[in-house]
Design a protein around this motif. Structure first.
Motif, PDB file in Angstrom:
ATOM      1  N   LEU A   1       0.848  -1.191   0.000  1.00 50.83           N
ATOM      2  CA  LEU A   1       0.000   0.000   0.000  1.00 50.83           C
ATOM      3  C   LEU A   1       0.880   1.236   0.000  1.00 50.83           C
ATOM      4  O   LEU A   1       1.826   1.340   0.804  1.00 50.83           O
ATOM      5  CB  LEU A   1      -0.925   0.007   1.219  1.00 50.83           C
ATOM      6  N   ILE A   2       0.573   2.176  -0.917  1.00 46.56           N
ATOM      7  CA  ILE A   2       1.289   3.443  -1.006  1.00 46.56           C
ATOM      8  C   ILE A   2       0.352   4.566  -0.600  1.00 46.56           C
ATOM      9  O   ILE A   2      -0.788   4.627  -1.061  1.00 46.56           O
ATOM     10  CB  ILE A   2       1.775   3.716  -2.447  1.00 46.56           C
TER      11      ILE A   2
ATOM     12  N   ASP B   1      -6.663   9.560   5.098  1.00 42.69           N
ATOM     13  CA  ASP B   1      -7.949   8.981   5.484  1.00 42.69           C
ATOM     14  C   ASP B   1      -8.319   7.774   4.627  1.00 42.69           C
ATOM     15  O   ASP B   1      -8.759   6.742   5.151  1.00 42.69           O
ATOM     16  CB  ASP B   1      -9.040  10.046   5.405  1.00 42.69           C
ATOM     17  N   SER B   2      -8.154   7.894   3.302  1.00 41.85           N
ATOM     18  CA  SER B   2      -8.477   6.748   2.449  1.00 41.85           C
ATOM     19  C   SER B   2      -7.481   5.614   2.671  1.00 41.85           C
ATOM     20  O   SER B   2      -7.835   4.438   2.628  1.00 41.85           O
ATOM     21  CB  SER B   2      -8.503   7.170   0.975  1.00 41.85           C
ATOM     22  N   ALA B   3      -6.214   5.979   2.946  1.00 40.10           N
ATOM     23  CA  ALA B   3      -5.216   4.947   3.221  1.00 40.10           C
ATOM     24  C   ALA B   3      -5.568   4.193   4.500  1.00 40.10           C
ATOM     25  O   ALA B   3      -5.505   2.957   4.552  1.00 40.10           O
ATOM     26  CB  ALA B   3      -3.831   5.573   3.339  1.00 40.10           C
ATOM     27  N   LEU B   4      -5.939   4.920   5.545  1.00 36.44           N
ATOM     28  CA  LEU B   4      -6.288   4.284   6.811  1.00 36.44           C
ATOM     29  C   LEU B   4      -7.488   3.360   6.655  1.00 36.44           C
ATOM     30  O   LEU B   4      -7.519   2.266   7.236  1.00 36.44           O
ATOM     31  CB  LEU B   4      -6.587   5.344   7.873  1.00 36.44           C
ATOM     32  N   PHE B   5      -8.470   3.776   5.863  1.00 35.49           N
ATOM     33  CA  PHE B   5      -9.645   2.926   5.655  1.00 35.49           C
ATOM     34  C   PHE B   5      -9.235   1.580   5.076  1.00 35.49           C
ATOM     35  O   PHE B   5      -9.681   0.532   5.539  1.00 35.49           O
ATOM     36  CB  PHE B   5     -10.649   3.616   4.734  1.00 35.49           C
ATOM     37  N   GLU B   6      -8.369   1.599   4.059  1.00 37.15           N
ATOM     38  CA  GLU B   6      -7.947   0.318   3.481  1.00 37.15           C
ATOM     39  C   GLU B   6      -7.092  -0.473   4.459  1.00 37.15           C
ATOM     40  O   GLU B   6      -7.230  -1.703   4.564  1.00 37.15           O
ATOM     41  CB  GLU B   6      -7.177   0.521   2.175  1.00 37.15           C
ATOM     42  N   ILE B   7      -6.209   0.211   5.173  1.00 33.59           N
ATOM     43  CA  ILE B   7      -5.343  -0.483   6.132  1.00 33.59           C
ATOM     44  C   ILE B   7      -6.170  -1.232   7.157  1.00 33.59           C
ATOM     45  O   ILE B   7      -5.833  -2.350   7.572  1.00 33.59           O
ATOM     46  CB  ILE B   7      -4.394   0.526   6.821  1.00 33.59           C
TER      47      ILE B   7
ATOM     48  N   LEU C   1       3.195  -4.625   3.192  1.00 33.43           N
ATOM     49  CA  LEU C   1       4.106  -3.514   3.427  1.00 33.43           C
ATOM     50  C   LEU C   1       3.359  -2.209   3.189  1.00 33.43           C
ATOM     51  O   LEU C   1       2.552  -2.109   2.256  1.00 33.43           O
ATOM     52  CB  LEU C   1       5.315  -3.599   2.482  1.00 33.43           C
ATOM     53  N   LEU C   2       3.642  -1.196   4.021  1.00 36.76           N
ATOM     54  CA  LEU C   2       3.063   0.135   3.857  1.00 36.76           C
ATOM     55  C   LEU C   2       4.178   1.118   3.515  1.00 36.76           C
ATOM     56  O   LEU C   2       5.217   1.142   4.194  1.00 36.76           O
ATOM     57  CB  LEU C   2       2.359   0.587   5.139  1.00 36.76           C
TER      58      LEU C   2
END
Length: 228
Positions: free
Chosen positions: A4-5, A34-40, A47-48
């Protein structure tokens, strides 16, 4: 493996996506925290890669800290244009495993990605052995009957998923999620083609094909002596 990037610079984000995909990783990308956290929080990644100066309700350091509250295992690589020692210390203290200062060469980023994935729990698992095939996730090497087999990154990812699930039918969508992107267009053809090449490389005189096609369902890797 899935990476995830989170990077708000569209040009750099595109370069990272392309470089990682060409190296055989499945990639998802986001322009804000915010969108990254939702997917996480809803889907697993291996890997992030997080930019520190992210727009949204939190920056990359805060996002890293938020992730570490629930997940102590997934490797995190921070990217930033801030190269003062205090900034590096803050990033590492937030729970990051590595820190890369912009600008950087893509070759260095890919090397750091490989190093972090080697340290990840999945990557340091014991050597997998099924049907005379031996796969070492740490060194990314494959042998069958002591013969070294050269695989592409995609072929390795497909074989690894099969070997982690011996005797179970693995669906096409599972292969896509593991080795390609979740929204890859052309599911069945690319998986079937990769399996075909993999079978050719794994073929060994006097040995049966260890991979069985279950039409309409997926593929299964059999241990020797298992019913088919």
């Amino acid at each position: 493996m899935r990476i995830l990037i989170a990077e708000d610079d569209a040009r750099l984000r595109s370069l990272l996506e392309r470089a990682l995909r060409e190296s055989g990783y499945a990639v998802s990308s986001h322009a804000d925290s915010d969108s990254a956290l939702f997917e996480i929080e809803t889907d697993a990644s291996d890997l992030l890669v997080l930019d520190i100066m992210l727009p949204g309700s939190m920056d990359g350091v805060a996002l890293c800290r938020r992730v570490r509250e629930r997940d102590t295992a997934t490797p995190i690589l921070l990217l930033t244009a801030l190269d003062a020692p205090a900034h590096r210390v803050a990033g590492l203290d937030s729970g990051a495993d590595d820190y890369l200062t912009k600008p950087f060469h893509l070759s260095e980023l890919l090397a750091r990605v490989r190093a972090l994935l080697r340290r990840a729990p999945l990557a340091v698992s014991p050597v997998l052995e099924v049907a005379g095939v031996s796969l070492d996730p740490a060194s990314r090497t494959v042998t069958r009957d002591d013969r070294s087999i050269d695989l592409t990154a995609r072929e390795f990812a497909v074989l690894e998923l099969l070997m982690r699930n011996p005797g179970r039918v693995v669906s096409t969508s599972e292969f896509i999620d593991h080795a390609w992107d979740a929204h890859y267009d052309g599911y069945s053809n690319v998986v079937a083609s990769t399996i075909r090449h993999l079978r050719g490389k794994l073929s060994s005189p006097g040995r049966p094909d260890p991979i069985t096609t279950r039409r309409g369902s997926g593929y299964v890797l059999h241990a020797e002596g298992d019913p088919r």
